[in-house]
Write a protein that holds these residues in place. Sequence first.
Motif: not given
Length: 388
Positions: A3-22, A218-226
């Motif tokens: 559960e802790e690993s799923d809540l850590e922001r270890t995954e690169p941002a997805s294309s959808r998250r990058l587009e939303k940030a733009r 780094k700030n846009l990294r995502m958790t596995r749950e996200e």
Amino acid sequence: MAEESDLERTEPASSRRLEKAREEGRVPQSRELSAFLVLLASAAGFWTTGNWLTQHASGIVREGLSFGRAAAFDAHAMSNSFMSLSWQALLLAAPMFLLAIAGAIAAPIMLGGLVFSPQAMSLDFTRIDPLKGLARIFSMQGVAELVKALLKAALVGGIVYWVVMHQQGALFALLAQPLESGLVSFARLLLFSFMALVGGVALIAAIDVPFQLWQYYKNLRMTREELRQEGKEQEGDPQMKQRIRSQQRELARKRMMSEVPKADVVVTNPTHYAVALKYDSGNMGAPQVIAKGMNLIAQRIRELAVENDVPLLEAPPLARALYRHTDIGDQIPAELYTAVAEVMAYVYQLKQFLASDGKSVLPPTLPTSLPVPIELDPGVETEERAAT
């Protein structure tokens, strides 16, 4: 731990998250790159238009320092001269201003592309919250920005000190030169100092740009749950998709069952398979499969056929071949034309026999050995595999 690993922001941002940030106006930014491009554009302007600027600037200075006897007794002469000279100086500096503006616009485009976001211009009172402002100042990022500012000031100060010491003799020599040659020498000194400053800022930008890009992603990294939640939003909930597919299959089955009463014959296995055939010589080139099924569905097809007086014909090889090699709505394969033709002939004779109540027409002979190619009968393959 999972559960802790799923809540850590270890995954690169997805294309959808990058587009939303733009869309929100959040793109990589570097003030050092902006400063470097502004200075570089200005230095390029000085380099290409230095002689022209020097000549016109000397003309403005000469005009401002010379006046006639009438101007000395005119109370408005100084203000008029100031307005005129200021306008000339503004026009003279306009190309440099345009180059600087172009450099300032080019910096964000190089990092994040051209972005226009109304959301970034919306009123957000959290941006002027003094408590959050203090938290940003005393955060690790604020400390990093302070250290970076101090290093930048030390570097720029060192460059200025080096330029002054290196050009000390030339600076004192300006005092003894005539106005025109002095302006030319001063322009050369200014350009040299400017280029040295641009070099120092270029070094700062070369360090800051990779850091800003790293920090942005780094700030846009995502958790596995996200990531899983985003996948569900984009592709749909797997359980919901399964429910929809189940409903679609049920609707398709109901539509198929509604076609069984229209069939001319139902070929059976007799219990495992059932295939309903229909033939309209005016609209079809060959008989068409309008329903098929296995086990419980086959049983339901047979029940509907009995309820609606549709003839049933037990022909296991043909039933298996039709089930395996046709889909609902398909015409039968050419290899099965002969076998199905015998079936349709039997059905036609059976209808005539039933219509005459068995008085004037002899009962049809039930076809027993239909010519079904061995390669089309999956039952033969099953028997061969069982034998080996």
